[in-house]
Design a protein around this motif. Structure first.
Motif, PDB file in Angstrom:
ATOM      1  N   VAL A 161       0.864  -1.177   0.000  1.00 19.88           N
ATOM      2  CA  VAL A 161       0.000   0.000   0.000  1.00 19.88           C
ATOM      3  C   VAL A 161       0.901   1.228   0.000  1.00 19.88           C
ATOM      4  N   TYR A 162       0.484   2.256  -0.725  1.00 14.22           N
ATOM      5  CA  TYR A 162       1.233   3.511  -0.766  1.00 14.22           C
ATOM      6  C   TYR A 162       0.528   4.530   0.125  1.00 14.22           C
ATOM      7  N   VAL A 163       1.299   5.328   0.856  1.00 12.97           N
ATOM      8  CA  VAL A 163       0.722   6.382   1.699  1.00 12.97           C
ATOM      9  C   VAL A 163       1.422   7.701   1.366  1.00 12.97           C
ATOM     10  N   GLY A 164       0.624   8.711   0.954  1.00 15.06           N
ATOM     11  CA  GLY A 164       1.191  10.003   0.597  1.00 15.06           C
ATOM     12  C   GLY A 164       0.198  11.122   0.812  1.00 15.06           C
ATOM     13  N   ASP A 165       0.572  12.338   0.391  1.00 15.25           N
ATOM     14  CA  ASP A 165      -0.254  13.510   0.691  1.00 15.25           C
ATOM     15  C   ASP A 165      -0.608  14.348  -0.523  1.00 15.25           C
ATOM     16  N   SER A 166      -0.212  13.945  -1.726  1.00 13.08           N
ATOM     17  CA  SER A 166      -0.362  14.840  -2.873  1.00 13.08           C
ATOM     18  C   SER A 166      -0.884  14.117  -4.099  1.00 13.08           C
ATOM     19  N   GLU A 167      -1.211  14.929  -5.131  1.00 12.13           N
ATOM     20  CA  GLU A 167      -1.643  14.373  -6.410  1.00 12.13           C
ATOM     21  C   GLU A 167      -0.536  13.556  -7.067  1.00 12.13           C
ATOM     22  N   VAL A 168       0.717  13.915  -6.809  1.00  7.56           N
ATOM     23  CA  VAL A 168       1.839  13.141  -7.342  1.00  7.56           C
ATOM     24  C   VAL A 168       1.856  11.740  -6.725  1.00  7.56           C
ATOM     25  N   VAL A 181      -3.402   5.420   0.273  1.00  9.94           N
ATOM     26  CA  VAL A 181      -4.024   6.118   1.392  1.00  9.94           C
ATOM     27  C   VAL A 181      -3.484   7.545   1.368  1.00  9.94           C
ATOM     28  N   THR A 182      -4.383   8.544   1.384  1.00  8.15           N
ATOM     29  CA  THR A 182      -3.984   9.943   1.304  1.00  8.15           C
ATOM     30  C   THR A 182      -4.144  10.601   2.662  1.00  8.15           C
ATOM     31  N   VAL A 183      -3.066  11.208   3.161  1.00  6.20           N
ATOM     32  CA  VAL A 183      -3.106  11.867   4.463  1.00  6.20           C
ATOM     33  C   VAL A 183      -3.482  13.336   4.285  1.00  6.20           C
ATOM     34  N   GLY A 186      -0.741  17.128   5.242  1.00  6.51           N
ATOM     35  CA  GLY A 186       0.415  17.500   4.442  1.00  6.51           C
ATOM     36  C   GLY A 186       0.251  18.758   3.620  1.00  6.51           C
ATOM     37  N   PHE A 187       0.655  18.694   2.336  1.00 10.53           N
ATOM     38  CA  PHE A 187       0.785  19.872   1.485  1.00 10.53           C
ATOM     39  C   PHE A 187      -0.476  20.219   0.696  1.00 10.53           C
ATOM     40  N   ARG A 188      -1.523  19.388   0.695  1.00 12.70           N
ATOM     41  CA  ARG A 188      -2.684  19.621  -0.146  1.00 12.70           C
ATOM     42  C   ARG A 188      -3.983  19.566   0.671  1.00 12.70           C
ATOM     43  N   GLU A 189      -5.028  20.208   0.138  1.00  9.19           N
ATOM     44  CA  GLU A 189      -6.336  20.232   0.779  1.00  9.19           C
ATOM     45  C   GLU A 189      -7.192  19.059   0.296  1.00  9.19           C
ATOM     46  N   LYS A 190      -8.158  18.649   1.128  1.00  9.72           N
ATOM     47  CA  LYS A 190      -8.979  17.473   0.824  1.00  9.72           C
ATOM     48  C   LYS A 190      -9.779  17.641  -0.458  1.00  9.72           C
ATOM     49  N   ASP A 191     -10.393  18.806  -0.652  1.00  9.60           N
ATOM     50  CA  ASP A 191     -11.210  19.000  -1.852  1.00  9.60           C
ATOM     51  C   ASP A 191     -10.374  18.834  -3.111  1.00  9.60           C
ATOM     52  N   PHE A 192      -9.182  19.387  -3.090  1.00  8.26           N
ATOM     53  CA  PHE A 192      -8.290  19.232  -4.247  1.00  8.26           C
ATOM     54  C   PHE A 192      -7.945  17.764  -4.473  1.00  8.26           C
ATOM     55  N   LEU A 193      -7.631  17.054  -3.406  1.00 12.25           N
ATOM     56  CA  LEU A 193      -7.244  15.648  -3.519  1.00 12.25           C
ATOM     57  C   LEU A 193      -8.398  14.781  -3.998  1.00 12.25           C
ATOM     58  N   MET A 194      -9.607  15.077  -3.536  1.00  9.69           N
ATOM     59  CA  MET A 194     -10.774  14.344  -4.030  1.00  9.69           C
ATOM     60  C   MET A 194     -10.933  14.550  -5.531  1.00  9.69           C
ATOM     61  N   GLY A 195     -10.667  15.761  -5.982  1.00 11.37           N
ATOM     62  CA  GLY A 195     -10.725  16.038  -7.412  1.00 11.37           C
ATOM     63  C   GLY A 195      -9.693  15.280  -8.215  1.00 11.37           C
ATOM     64  N   GLN A 196      -8.624  14.845  -7.548  1.00 16.63           N
ATOM     65  CA  GLN A 196      -7.576  14.053  -8.190  1.00 16.63           C
ATOM     66  C   GLN A 196      -7.849  12.552  -8.092  1.00 16.63           C
ATOM     67  N   LEU A 200      -9.375   7.229  -0.130  1.00 17.07           N
ATOM     68  CA  LEU A 200      -9.047   6.701   1.192  1.00 17.07           C
ATOM     69  C   LEU A 200      -8.261   7.782   1.933  1.00 17.07           C
ATOM     70  N   PHE A 201      -8.842   8.349   2.989  1.00 14.82           N
ATOM     71  CA  PHE A 201      -8.223   9.483   3.674  1.00 14.82           C
ATOM     72  C   PHE A 201      -7.914   9.173   5.128  1.00 14.82           C
ATOM     73  N   ALA A 202      -6.753   9.622   5.581  1.00 20.16           N
ATOM     74  CA  ALA A 202      -6.386   9.581   6.996  1.00 20.16           C
ATOM     75  C   ALA A 202      -6.282  11.020   7.482  1.00 20.16           C
TER      76      ALA A 202
END
Length: 216
Positions: A161-168, A181-183, A186-196, A200-202
């Protein structure tokens, strides 16, 4: 259950933003460019230092970018741990995961030497493989660093499993063919990440073990 975790570093395990900001602004200042705020830097990082400077100084030529990167590396090599620290709750989480038998690696677009030094300094008791940006491995979002980490750990991607905080990080996990799993600390907001495409959010480090246990 998947028993191997591949972690992103900056914005996921380590709060590095202030040291990164200081190093970027040092390089910009030396070359006579405008400096940037902490919140601007938050948006710049996630895809390597060249990308960060392209965002910080869009008009810079390739030669100027190389000069900025060299200045950054010289400064950051001395100051990379001035204010860098694990996010609150990270170390207790890693203790729990290690006790549960997870294998762990770190992959990052940060310079390989810095990744290895930071991993050793802060996470040497938990992480056995750390891979950064180096000439023989394409940087994220290419899957190469993740696949190399799994090779060095001796496990198939079906166990990871990969765990990170960004669209990259999301793109990297997709390219490697493993869940992400997206934390949210970190460096990005939830709405932006959902758009990407994140699903799965922590919200806090203590959420991670339970989320990992739910992934088949």
């Amino acid at each position: 259950m998947r028993r191997t975790i591949v972690w992103d570093l900056d914005g996921t395990l380590l709060y590095t933003l202030e040291d990164l900001k200081d190093a970027v602004n040092h390089a910009l200042r030396v070359r006579g460019y405008a400096e940037h705020s902490l919140e601007e830097m938050r948006r710049f990082f996630g895809n390597g230092i060249r990308y960060a400077f392209q965002q910080a100084e869009p008009g810079a030529s390739e030669e100027e970018l190389e000069e900025l990167i060299l200045l950054f590396k010289e400064y950051y090599s001395v100051h990379c741990m001035d204010r860098t620290r694990p996010y609150d709750g990270i170390l207790p989480m890693l203790v729990e995961l290690k006790e549960q038998g997870y294998g762990m690696a770190i992959v990052s677009n940060k310079v390989d030497e810095a990744v290895k030094e930071l991993a050793k300094q802060f996470f040497g008791d938990y992480v056995t493989v750390a891979i950064g940006n180096r000439a023989d491995i394409r940087r994220k979002p290419a899957p190469d660093s993740v696949l190399q980490a799994l090779k060095e750990l001796g496990v198939p991607k079906e166990d990871a499993v990969y765990v990170g905080d960004s669209e990259v990080d999301l793109a990297t996990a997709r390219a490697a063919g493993i869940p992400c799993v997206t934390v949210l600390w970190g460096f990005r907001e939830k709405d932006f990440l959902m758009g990407q495409g994140a699903d799965l959010f922590a919200e806090h480090p203590q959420d991670v073990p339970g989320i990992l246990a739910s992934i088949s």
